[in-house]
Design an enzyme around this catalytic site. Structure first.
Site, short mmCIF file in Angstrom:
data_model
loop_
_atom_site.label_atom_id
_atom_site.label_comp_id
_atom_site.label_asym_id
_atom_site.label_seq_id
_atom_site.Cartn_x
_atom_site.Cartn_y
_atom_site.Cartn_z
CG HIS A 72 33.09 -60.38 98.32
ND1 HIS A 72 33.58 -59.10 98.42
CD2 HIS A 72 31.79 -60.26 97.98
CE1 HIS A 72 32.61 -58.25 98.16
NE2 HIS A 72 31.51 -58.91 97.88
NE ARG A 76 34.05 -53.46 95.34
CZ ARG A 76 33.89 -54.64 94.77
NH1 ARG A 76 34.23 -54.82 93.52
NH2 ARG A 76 33.40 -55.66 95.46
#
Lengths: 594, 251
Positions: free
Chosen positions: A235, A255
């Site tokens: 990740h 995000r």
């Protein structure tokens, strides 16, 4: 031998989202179900899922449908996902999410009171049903509170050491109680492995202590095939500072809700790393990305929302070019994009996590982030419809199973995977158990053998500290089989793993079996070694880069390798590998990929 | 490197004592890091529960310098360094070993709470709920079941009253009572079976909640008000007498 024995039609191993959903389904079909949980109920790694669960409800953007979800998942998986699994997944996802609501889950709402959906990497439209940034907790608590009323027998803090066989079919499992250290035998016609991931192979991981590849290793030792083990997801945004929290996840929701990535020059570098495959749907200027944030439907998505494999590699490349953050990562900045109130409402646990553990206010300052081992796309090879492995009576769902996510998993597809294929595993395991006419038998010799393995760490012969071997294994994998791989290092890794196996056989545990963490580590080591070998072996033979598998010596994706999946299987006490042709996608589905 | 002295409880039901360990201090270190360090070096068999190490699973509750907290969320730099740090198991629950206690009672209590019984879906197949209505309950859904509130509640800790379900499960009841879709009436069992009356709102639970849930103010007090309204309001009593309606009928 007189051990505690429990008998069930279906035994589910693992009590995260997939295991709970499987147990609920099997029980609803009228068979007797046992659910084994390595931790206390409700503590499984599912609670760590943050951003949401993907389903094309079309509430937030009605252009979405299952076909688009299918397309995004196949493309996000870099064409390696099993098309049949992905089709089932995309079609059934909305029903499964709605069902959770029926059982008490409280998702964030749209203005007209429906389930709201958020943007996430690789998803064309806002698709993730969510509860702030603690969606996994909502899922597990909902399934837990529903599941305890469904007549399932729950065995908490119980670890399975080995699956038991009757000839070549499943007969149950052998385990121990963490508290007393006493052994327990489960006789079962069918077993569902829902044990989650393998993150503890690596030093820096978002995974908890439980994620030691138990299901994959148990299945392998029972003769089942593993698929796609080379595909490990790092990740892109794990915490990297302070050292004590290195690896802890920072949700992609940051995000999705507008957060941007910057290097130490303050440049928004993701614009420089847009792959050709995604160029048509990704904004190429800051101006367009800003319009997207303001909800302009014609603006394309910011490059920070490219798939995880791409973002993780980009952060690494910036660091190698000398543009990394002070502790070797990148800056993730949402403070400059959203108001403090918005951040606290949409990302409360991130706010809390950084405030308490990192001494940082994310509404004012950027976070420092870097890649952390998060997920394995590979796992037990299963039939797309039934979740059945190639061992009769053995099923698998969730992260333990492989195939759905191909070479890279999209954020938000994991939670949905748990409930879609958890339900299917429960259904088909129950049907299998019902159809079985003859009774199952477990030989004494088999039980004696497993018991011997389980108590070996208390024998006098060895000197190795289990924690030390564990840490050395993690360092070996981090160094040689990690985010970027190369032939020589993978070969070294396999040699080192052999040495670690020898050391693991000489592990010595002090004290008695009463809640003895050292002993628990010693037994988990076996599974970690098996999956580490499967990862490295599969990685060595895929001579290309694709999704979560990046080879420095073979930086491109190739047509040759796009056509094959890697299968790992035990033969004569040795781990063997082969490449098998991938099943051909029907024309009508191919058309959806455009 | 600076060292910190820890005094960690080691023992079981029969006997136990605080044992001293020295641990090197590192930047950003939390108490759980120190416990892991002790485990990996000096005491391989030290028993401790933990999972996520990020304050999300609620497994690692303990009493640190006498205060109930999560070990993974307690940074060393919030503790006084001039004296040893004591780490003991939660006191309210029976000891299993070292820092691990038997919290199974909580799971039994949870089974006594009837699950959600939702109203039918709307014609378009959806359930409609407004964000404002949902948000109030979402606060309670933040609960990570660390059971620190159950540990500290004096009704159970000092008075050993076990038919009182405790703050954790009162907030679970609150999520159901305030749930826009639920069709059950739960007030009579709150009063008679779950014994909400025992809570005298000293707010100890709220103080120790690592998720900062307003357990007392936002969940228990509103529940108490509803119970009082249903069973102890003289005007409502008179109304029921005249109309023949029951106190626990859902309105």
């Amino acid at each position: 031998m007189s051990h505690e024995i429990h008998e069930h039609d279906v035994l589910v191993i693992g009590a995260g989202g997939a295991g709970l959903r499987a147990a609920i389904e099997a029980s609803a079909l009228g068979v007797s179900v046992g659910l084994v949980s390595k931790s206390l109920l409700g503590k499984a790694h599912t609670v760590m899922a943050e951003g949401g669960m993907a389903a094309s409800l079309g509430n937030t953007d009605d252009r979405d449908d299952w076909k688009m979800h299918f397309r995004d998942t196949i493309r996000g998986g870099k064409m390696m996902g099993n098309w049949k699994m992905v089709e089932i997944f995309a079609k059934e996802a909305p029903d499964r999410v709605n069902e959770l609501e029926e059982w008490g889950a409280l998702f964030d709402r749209t203005e007209d009171g429906r389930i709201a959906q958020r943007n996430f990497g690789g998803h064309r439209y806002p698709r993730l049903a969510h509860v702030g940034d603690r969606t996994g907790l909502e899922m597990i608590r909902t399934l837990q509170n529903h599941g305890i009323h469904q007549g399932v027998d729950i065995y908490m803090e119980c670890t399975i050491v080995e699956l038991l066989m009757d000839g070549d079919r499943i007969a149950g499992a052998f385990g121990y109680w963490r508290e007393s250290g006493k052994f327990v035998i489960f006789k079962a016609k069918a077993v569902i492995l829902a044990t989650g991931g393998v993150g503890k192979c690596y030093r820096f991981t978002s995974n908890s202590w439980e994620c030691t590849g138990d299901g994959q290793a148990l299945a392998y030792r029972a003769g089942a095939s593993l698929v796609g083990m080379e595909f490990v997801q790092f990740h892109p945004t794990g915490m990297i500072w302070p050292p004590s929290v290195r690896g802890v996840l920072v949700t992609e929701g940051v995000r999705g809700d507008g957060g941007i990535l910057k290097n130490n020059l303050g440049e928004r570098f993701m614009f420089n790393y847009i792959p050709e495959m995604f160029a048509a749907e990704t904004a190429d200027t800051v101006e367009e990305a800003s319009r997207w944030l303001e909800k302009d439907p014609n603006a394309r998505r910011p490059p920070e929302l490219l798939t995880r494999d791409v973002v993780a590699r980009s952060i690494r490349a910036e660091r190698l070019a000398g543009r990394g953050s002070p502790h070797g990562g990148a800056f993730l900045d949402i403070a400059s994009q959203r108001s403090p109130e918005y951040i606290k409402r949409k990302l409360p646990s991130m706010y809390h996590q950084f405030k308490h553990l990192g001494n940082l206010d994310i509404t004012k300052e950027p976070m420092e982030v870097g890649p952390t081992c998060h997920y394995i796309m590979g796992g037990v090879l299963v039939d797309p419809e039934t979740a059945g492995s190639d061992v009769p009576g053995l099923y698998s769902a969730g992260e333990a199973a492989g195939g759905l996510h191909g070479a890279n998993r999209l954020g938000g597809n994991s939670l949905t995977d748990l409930i879609v294929f958890g339900r299917r595993a429960g259904q088909y395991a129950a049907e299998y158990a019902k159809s079985l006419k003859s009774s199952i038998k477990i030989s004494d010799a088999q039980l004696k053998q497993v018991e011997k393995v389980a108590i070996a760490p208390f024998e006098d012969s060895g000197k190795e500290n289990p924690y030390q071997v564990f840490q050395d294994l993690q360092s070996c994998m981090e160094l040689n089989s990690g985010i970027v791989r190369v032939k020589s290092e993978l070969e070294t890794c396999l040699v080192e793993l052999e040495k670690l196996k020898e050391r693991a056989a000489k592990v010595k545990v002090e004290g008695n079996r009463h809640f003895n963490s050292g002993w628990h580590y010693a037994l988990d080591l076996r599974n970690l070694l098996t999956v580490s070998e499967a990862i490295s072996l599969s990685a060595l033979h895929r001579e290309e880069s694709r999704g979560g598998h990046t080879r420095e010596d073979f930086p491109d994706s190739t047509e040759k390798f796009e056509k094959v999946i890697t299968i790992v299987k035990e033969k004569g006490g040795k781990m063997t590998w082969k490449h098998e042709p991938k099943s051909e996608m029907p024309e009508e589905l191919k058309e959806l990929l455009a | 490197m600076k060292e910190v002295t820890f005094r960690v409880f080691r023992g079981d039901k029969e006997k136990g004592e605080l044992k001293e360990y020295k641990v090197p201090l590192s930047e950003g270190m939390v108490v759980l890091d120190a416990i892991h360090e002790i485990q990996a070096t000096e005491a391989n068999d030290l028993a401790v529960r933990w999972n996520c190490k990020a304050g999300k699973c609620g497994s690692c509750g303990a009493e640190i310098n006498g205060k109930p907290r999560l070990m993974c969320m307690t940074r060393m730099d919030v503790l006084p360094m001039d004296k040893p740090v004591t780490v003991e198991p939660m006191k309210r629950f029976p000891l299993v070993k070292d820092l691990v206690t038997d919290v199974s009672w909580n799971f039994e209590v949870n089974k006594r709470i009837r699950p959600l019984k939702p109203q039918p879906r709307q014609a378009d197949g959806t359930h409609r709920m407004m964000q404002m209505d949902v948000e109030r309950i979402q606060e309670f859904h933040k609960c990570i079941e660390c059971f620190l509130c159950q540990n500290v509640c004096h009704v159970m800790r000092d008075h050993k009253i076990t038919d009182f379900i405790g703050p954790r499960f009162l907030i679970r009841c609150a999520t159901l009572v305030m749930h826009p879709l639920d069709t059950e009436n739960r007030l009579r069992e709150l009063k008679d079976d779950f014994r909400i009356g025992y809570c005298n709102i000293t707010k100890c639970c709220t103080e120790v909640c690592p998720e900062e849930i307003g357990i007392t103010d936002n969940a228990i007090i509103p529940l108490k008000e509803r119970v009082a309204g249903a069973f102890y309001d003289p005007l409502a009593w008179l109304w029921r007498l005249l109309t023949g309606k029951k106190a626990d009928q859902r309105t």
